[in-house]
Design an enzyme around this catalytic site. Sequence first.
Site, PDB file in Angstrom:
ATOM      1  N   THR A   1       0.821  -1.217   0.000  1.00 41.59           N
ATOM      2  CA  THR A   1       0.000   0.000   0.000  1.00 41.59           C
ATOM      3  C   THR A   1       0.853   1.265   0.000  1.00 41.59           C
ATOM      4  O   THR A   1       0.657   2.161  -0.826  1.00 41.59           O
ATOM      5  CB  THR A   1      -0.922   0.007   1.237  1.00 41.59           C
TER       6      THR A   1
ATOM      7  N   LYS B   1       8.702  -8.698  -3.896  1.00 36.78           N
ATOM      8  CA  LYS B   1       8.939 -10.044  -3.355  1.00 36.78           C
ATOM      9  C   LYS B   1       8.444 -11.112  -4.332  1.00 36.78           C
ATOM     10  O   LYS B   1       9.128 -12.086  -4.596  1.00 36.78           O
ATOM     11  CB  LYS B   1       8.168 -10.178  -2.037  1.00 36.78           C
TER      12      LYS B   1
ATOM     13  N   LYS C   1       9.192   1.413  11.215  1.00 39.32           N
ATOM     14  CA  LYS C   1       9.353   1.806  12.628  1.00 39.32           C
ATOM     15  C   LYS C   1      10.065   0.759  13.480  1.00 39.32           C
ATOM     16  O   LYS C   1      10.841   1.096  14.363  1.00 39.32           O
ATOM     17  CB  LYS C   1       8.004   2.143  13.250  1.00 39.32           C
TER      18      LYS C   1
ATOM     19  N   ASP D   1       3.298  -1.534  18.609  1.00 37.08           N
ATOM     20  CA  ASP D   1       3.456  -0.573  17.515  1.00 37.08           C
ATOM     21  C   ASP D   1       3.692   0.843  18.069  1.00 37.08           C
ATOM     22  O   ASP D   1       4.624   1.541  17.664  1.00 37.08           O
ATOM     23  CB  ASP D   1       2.189  -0.604  16.638  1.00 37.08           C
TER      24      ASP D   1
ATOM     25  N   LYS E   1       7.243   3.471  18.029  1.00 37.35           N
ATOM     26  CA  LYS E   1       7.181   4.877  17.618  1.00 37.35           C
ATOM     27  C   LYS E   1       7.637   5.797  18.756  1.00 37.35           C
ATOM     28  O   LYS E   1       8.333   6.791  18.534  1.00 37.35           O
ATOM     29  CB  LYS E   1       5.755   5.237  17.178  1.00 37.35           C
TER      30      LYS E   1
ATOM     31  N   GLY F   1      -2.251   4.977   6.233  1.00 39.80           N
ATOM     32  CA  GLY F   1      -2.953   5.120   4.963  1.00 39.80           C
ATOM     33  C   GLY F   1      -1.989   5.335   3.821  1.00 39.80           C
ATOM     34  O   GLY F   1      -0.881   5.828   4.013  1.00 39.80           O
TER      35      GLY F   1
END
Lengths: 328, 328
Positions: free
Chosen positions: A13, A45, A104, A200, A204, A301
């Site tokens: 994406t 890939k 990240k 996650d 960050k 996004g």
Amino acid sequence: MTKIKAALLGFGTVGQGVYEAIKSHQEKLQERLVAEVEIVAVLIKEPYKKREIDPSVLITTNFEDILNIPDLDVVFEAIVGETPSFTYLSKAIEKGCHVITANKVMFAKYGKLLLEKGRKKNVYVGYEATTAGGVPIIRTISQQLQVNDIQRVQAVLNGTSNFILTEMREKGLSFQKALESAQLHGYAEADPANDIEGKDAFFKLMILSDLVFGAQPDWDAVEVEGIQHITVEDIQAAKTQHLRYKHIADIYRYGRTLKASVKPVLVAPDHALYSIEGVENAVTIYASLVDKITISGPGAGKFPTASAMIEDFVSGYQIPRYQFTLNI
Amino acid sequence: MTKIKAALLGFGTVGQGVYEAIKSHQEKLQERLVAEVEIVAVLIKEPYKKREIDPSVLITTNFEDILNIPDLDVVFEAIVGETPSFTYLSKAIEKGCHVITANKVMFAKYGKLLLEKGRKKNVYVGYEATTAGGVPIIRTISQQLQVNDIQRVQAVLNGTSNFILTEMREKGLSFQKALESAQLHGYAEADPANDIEGKDAFFKLMILSDLVFGAQPDWDAVEVEGIQHITVEDIQAAKTQHLRYKHIADIYRYGRTLKASVKPVLVAPDHALYSIEGVENAVTIYASLVDKITISGPGAGKFPTASAMIEDFVSGYQIPRYQFTLNI
């Protein structure tokens, strides 16, 4: 016009977003950089998948092919997981390329090292897209708050968790139902563990810690708690008192150490993060002169993340001596 | 170490803030600029007022004394009204000084001209502090959103009006009582007309318009309405429907023109400016790639405004070719 040759690692994406945005915003790029930006190669890939890529672009599964491109200027990296990302970026830097990463997990661990490598080779290592999606928080801190002494950072850094909490509060859904809704909307992975357990957001926060305080706390000393144990009853009880659960990543100086946590917190309407809803991310910076600034926007996004990567590159290309490592 | 010689025009709240902050943040300044920043002169109006200024600093009521300082590097301007500010800054630029201004009325009218003068003399013209106080909105737009196509800007730009509306909603005060409360807190001037009638927000919006769209709409075509006609009954009626009045400055492209307004708007909880309360300012930017970013913080005040001026100077000094006029 000068041509800036770029390679793209990964065509998921975010990779597709970067590819398309560079095409659709070519005019602005040329205006800013006085150069044309061209994606000359894409590392993928699975070789047999159908992709919307110009036939002139080199498509390869072999990173060495990317390294062999003469005069490659910049590598945009949008692949998942710490390996082989770190190796790829190290090699790209070694070759003299600027690198822009959205990774990240890798950057929380190896960011300092990559920045150091970048300094030595005099190339730009951009990592705006690792943290808070489209929100330009890395450069707000490193460029716009250079004189202020930053004392604390509090942030909503995981859009999936925040979406789930919002759904539970607004619609009275159970955690499970809200998670399913997040998956249905494409906000949560099939395996949502990293998001809902706080990992996650933790990565960050560690990236922000390096940037703001020049160091990370001991990872083991950081209290990390996800949202998976919050019940709809908890949330509704809070609601009757005009309180909201927000999953907040928090770090501040505490004597000579750093105190960090990533956990659900009950906040009142006057808290800067109270009104951050759905998949948004937001970061509040407490600083000596400005008092408090909050910046919010899409936490993930296709195009918001592409925005972060491309804007980051433009900044870094214009001012290569900024290494965004002001405190490191 | 190199010394950066600075002069300060005006020693009201903001001027004092700049003076004190440059002293208290000298270490950071030296780290960032690899130079010492020293205020060598202060321009004042009333010579016999008691002020906390080092005896080594030249205190004068005559701007020519400032112009005669050899090797003056930068002028921080924090005086009120468009004249003599414009003349002073023009002369400072002519002399080869960087200039940093907090003067929105002057800059809304003469910003383009000053920036043009700055470009010719290769000095930095910084105006971060003219708009949204401590919120680094000018540089967020000019540095962090260079590739995005910005379509619209919506903002709460007058802290006094926002404070009054908040007081009326939260405490059920009449407009008059809420205005008195704002004056009591020191948020409103003795003559609050510019704030409550929307002129202050209008000037700031015109500055943003130049920056974002490279032009200003016809001033006469901008709908400017203040908050003075909103009654506590209006606000309470909105509250029962979970709506809030916000005084919003809004500008967007409309065909080949710009459509701008500054007026009270009823907003729902999902609006980005709904939760901006009290004296805060906030700006929401709608842009092609990132979708929507909101940045909020103190809209005025001694140290937040000083923060904007000093951070602005540091950015401009490091990167003098940035003239923050990207679209002009």
